[in-house]
Design a protein around this motif. Structure first.
Motif, PDB file in Angstrom:
ATOM      1  N   GLN A 140       0.824  -1.205   0.000  1.00  0.00           N
ATOM      2  CA  GLN A 140       0.000   0.000   0.000  1.00  0.00           C
ATOM      3  C   GLN A 140       0.863   1.263   0.000  1.00  0.00           C
ATOM      4  OE1 GLN A 140      -2.492  -0.967   3.519  1.00  0.00           O
ATOM      5  NE2 GLN A 140      -4.260  -0.633   2.185  1.00  0.00           N
ATOM      6  N   ARG A 141       1.961   1.205   0.728  1.00  0.00           N
ATOM      7  CA  ARG A 141       2.841   2.386   0.817  1.00  0.00           C
ATOM      8  C   ARG A 141       3.598   2.645  -0.475  1.00  0.00           C
ATOM      9  NH1 ARG A 141       3.995   0.070   5.890  1.00  0.00           N
ATOM     10  NH2 ARG A 141       5.984  -0.733   5.106  1.00  0.00           N
ATOM     11  N   VAL A 142       4.071   1.578  -1.132  1.00  0.00           N
ATOM     12  CA  VAL A 142       4.987   1.782  -2.257  1.00  0.00           C
ATOM     13  C   VAL A 142       4.342   1.553  -3.621  1.00  0.00           C
ATOM     14  CG1 VAL A 142       6.888   1.043  -0.782  1.00  0.00           C
ATOM     15  CG2 VAL A 142       5.857  -0.618  -2.357  1.00  0.00           C
ATOM     16  N   GLY A 143       3.162   0.949  -3.663  1.00  0.00           N
ATOM     17  CA  GLY A 143       2.601   0.479  -4.927  1.00  0.00           C
ATOM     18  C   GLY A 143       2.383   1.545  -5.981  1.00  0.00           C
ATOM     19  N   LEU A 144       2.107   2.774  -5.559  1.00  0.00           N
ATOM     20  CA  LEU A 144       1.829   3.834  -6.515  1.00  0.00           C
ATOM     21  C   LEU A 144       3.001   4.792  -6.711  1.00  0.00           C
ATOM     22  CD1 LEU A 144      -1.891   4.603  -5.569  1.00  0.00           C
ATOM     23  CD2 LEU A 144      -1.036   3.357  -7.556  1.00  0.00           C
ATOM     24  N   LEU A 145       4.173   4.454  -6.155  1.00  0.00           N
ATOM     25  CA  LEU A 145       5.367   5.243  -6.449  1.00  0.00           C
ATOM     26  C   LEU A 145       5.698   5.114  -7.935  1.00  0.00           C
ATOM     27  CD1 LEU A 145       7.603   4.389  -3.345  1.00  0.00           C
ATOM     28  CD2 LEU A 145       6.297   6.483  -3.747  1.00  0.00           C
ATOM     29  N   PHE A 147       8.050   4.301 -10.005  1.00  0.00           N
ATOM     30  CA  PHE A 147       8.762   3.188 -10.638  1.00  0.00           C
ATOM     31  C   PHE A 147       8.165   1.824 -10.310  1.00  0.00           C
ATOM     32  CE2 PHE A 147      10.526   3.735  -6.429  1.00  0.00           C
ATOM     33  CZ  PHE A 147      10.692   2.452  -5.971  1.00  0.00           C
ATOM     34  N   VAL A 148       7.279   1.752  -9.312  1.00  0.00           N
ATOM     35  CA  VAL A 148       6.845   0.457  -8.790  1.00  0.00           C
ATOM     36  C   VAL A 148       5.921  -0.309  -9.747  1.00  0.00           C
ATOM     37  CG1 VAL A 148       5.603  -0.710  -6.919  1.00  0.00           C
ATOM     38  CG2 VAL A 148       7.248   1.099  -6.403  1.00  0.00           C
ATOM     39  N   PRO A 149       4.916   0.313 -10.375  1.00  0.00           N
ATOM     40  CA  PRO A 149       4.051  -0.478 -11.269  1.00  0.00           C
ATOM     41  C   PRO A 149       4.811  -1.251 -12.337  1.00  0.00           C
ATOM     42  CG  PRO A 149       3.041   1.647 -10.831  1.00  0.00           C
ATOM     43  CD  PRO A 149       4.415   1.700 -10.224  1.00  0.00           C
ATOM     44  N   ASN A 150       5.799  -0.624 -12.966  1.00  0.00           N
ATOM     45  CA  ASN A 150       6.583  -1.340 -13.979  1.00  0.00           C
ATOM     46  C   ASN A 150       7.403  -2.464 -13.354  1.00  0.00           C
ATOM     47  OD1 ASN A 150       5.689   0.087 -16.206  1.00  0.00           O
ATOM     48  ND2 ASN A 150       7.270   1.657 -16.027  1.00  0.00           N
ATOM     49  N   ILE A 191      -3.461  -7.626 -14.606  1.00  0.00           N
ATOM     50  CA  ILE A 191      -2.660  -6.640 -13.890  1.00  0.00           C
ATOM     51  C   ILE A 191      -1.435  -6.228 -14.690  1.00  0.00           C
ATOM     52  CG2 ILE A 191      -1.258  -6.264 -11.816  1.00  0.00           C
ATOM     53  CD1 ILE A 191      -3.214  -8.017 -10.287  1.00  0.00           C
ATOM     54  N   ILE A 192      -0.845  -7.189 -15.418  1.00  0.00           N
ATOM     55  CA  ILE A 192       0.383  -6.876 -16.162  1.00  0.00           C
ATOM     56  C   ILE A 192       0.102  -6.473 -17.611  1.00  0.00           C
ATOM     57  CG2 ILE A 192       1.752  -8.396 -14.691  1.00  0.00           C
ATOM     58  CD1 ILE A 192       1.755 -10.464 -16.903  1.00  0.00           C
ATOM     59  N   ALA A 193      -1.193  -6.447 -17.980  1.00  0.00           N
ATOM     60  CA  ALA A 193      -1.543  -6.125 -19.362  1.00  0.00           C
ATOM     61  C   ALA A 193      -1.131  -4.718 -19.751  1.00  0.00           C
ATOM     62  CB  ALA A 193      -3.043  -6.312 -19.586  1.00  0.00           C
ATOM     63  N   SER A 194      -1.188  -3.799 -18.795  1.00  0.00           N
ATOM     64  CA  SER A 194      -0.806  -2.413 -19.066  1.00  0.00           C
ATOM     65  C   SER A 194      -0.464  -1.739 -17.753  1.00  0.00           C
ATOM     66  CB  SER A 194      -1.944  -1.651 -19.759  1.00  0.00           C
ATOM     67  OG  SER A 194      -3.032  -1.467 -18.866  1.00  0.00           O
ATOM     68  N   LYS A 195       0.262  -0.665 -17.841  1.00  0.00           N
ATOM     69  CA  LYS A 195       0.609   0.087 -16.635  1.00  0.00           C
ATOM     70  C   LYS A 195      -0.650   0.622 -15.969  1.00  0.00           C
ATOM     71  CE  LYS A 195       3.526   3.854 -14.924  1.00  0.00           C
ATOM     72  NZ  LYS A 195       4.510   4.909 -15.293  1.00  0.00           N
ATOM     73  N   GLU A 196      -1.631   1.023 -16.781  1.00  0.00           N
ATOM     74  CA  GLU A 196      -2.879   1.538 -16.223  1.00  0.00           C
ATOM     75  C   GLU A 196      -3.589   0.485 -15.387  1.00  0.00           C
ATOM     76  OE1 GLU A 196      -7.057   3.657 -17.670  1.00  0.00           O
ATOM     77  OE2 GLU A 196      -5.784   2.606 -19.111  1.00  0.00           O
ATOM     78  N   ARG A 197      -3.590  -0.780 -15.869  1.00  0.00           N
ATOM     79  CA  ARG A 197      -4.235  -1.850 -15.112  1.00  0.00           C
ATOM     80  C   ARG A 197      -3.485  -2.120 -13.812  1.00  0.00           C
ATOM     81  NH1 ARG A 197      -7.781  -4.950 -18.403  1.00  0.00           N
ATOM     82  NH2 ARG A 197      -8.334  -6.040 -16.472  1.00  0.00           N
TER      83      ARG A 197
END
Length: 284
Positions: A140-145, A147-150, A191-197
């Protein structure tokens, strides 16, 4: 039943478009998934339940086939409000809720806010007041930083990560289930289909409100619906010993069904037993 190829419809609620799949006829039962699953998680119990009930399968915004916008809210109470509006939009006055994991937090908010709407409540391996599951607060803390989604998208392409404690290791007691692509790929692939997902999934995760979860210690007593806990007794994410204590927070209208040989996803791991327990409870 081939759940993935089943036609679905979308219902616009505020800033989100909820994916809804409907099976069977009868009294309405709504199924609310948790993280990081979506409606597919109910595929093994729907065939049995849809013989007697109308099963309404939801994909919550951020996961599955639902869609969201930058203005959408993902906190637990907003998610509950979306579903209340959906149920009311469908003209339903009474229904039952079957919910898992963080979806069962949303279900409890609904049951507390709209007690006349919910007849019965079935909660499966869910959040517990004053307990924090492994890794979730960290994500929850780091997921939306930035660089993290990629990074997560790359990690979810690695078998070692998927089978680690940071991934899905504790999902099943039977670890061979981690090797079956039918079990995890339908959750990982979107989840890995796109950065937006990926961002959508982490917005959902960040929306799990621990203040709301902790407040259940007092507000569980406000739930009027008869309630059943179904719990995989080997679960390390939400240990059953805490579930046994949580029952005492209700007004004597809550019981616990232990599922031997199951962990976080008993409705997938022991679907026959879970399905029978649900039908028995709904028909009682």
């Amino acid at each position: 039943m081939n759940y993935q190829n089943t036609n679905f419809k979308t219902v616009q609620i505020d800033t989100i478009s909820l994916a809804l799949r409907e099976f069977g006829k009868g009294k309405d039962v709504f199924f609310i998934h948790g993280f990081p699953t979506h409606g597919y998680t109910w595929r093994k119990i729907i065939p049995k339940l849809s013989r007697k009930y109308k099963c309404n399968i939801i994909d919550l915004p951020g996961l599955g086939d639902s869609k969201w916008s930058k203005d959408s809210k993902f906190d637990s109470k907003s998610q509950a409000e979306y579903l209340i509006k959906l149920i009311q939009k469908m003209g339903i006055r009474k229904c039952a809720l079957i919910a898992h994991n963080s979806g069962a937090t949303i279900a409890r908010v609904i049951a507390i806010e709209k007690p006349d709407l919910i007849e019965k409540l079935i909660l499966i391996n869910t959040e517990i007041p004053n307990h924090r599951p492994p890794w979730i607060p960290f994500y929850q803390r780091v997921g939306l930083l930035p660089f993290v989604p990629n990074l997560i998208r790359k990690a979810l392409n690695q078998s070692w990560f998927i089978k680690s404690s940071m991934g899905f290791k504790e999902a099943y007691s039977n670890k061979s289930m981690l090797n079956n692509p039918e079990n995890l790929i339908p959750y990982i692939k979107p989840i890995i289909a796109s950065k937006e997902r990926t961002i959508g999934a982490f917005r959902y995760l960040k929306g799990i409100d621990w203040d709301v979860v902790d407040s259940f210690k007092k507000s569980h007593r406000k739930i009027q619906a008869r309630t059943l806990f179904i719990w995989g007794e080997n679960d390390k994410t939400f240990p059953i010993k805490y579930a046994e204590k949580m029952i005492k927070q209700f007004n004597g209208n809550c019981t616990l069904k232990r599922i031997n040989g199951a962990s976080l996803l008993p409705h997938e791991e022991k679907s026959e037993e879970v399905g029978n327990s649900i039908i028995e409870f709904l028909e009682d």
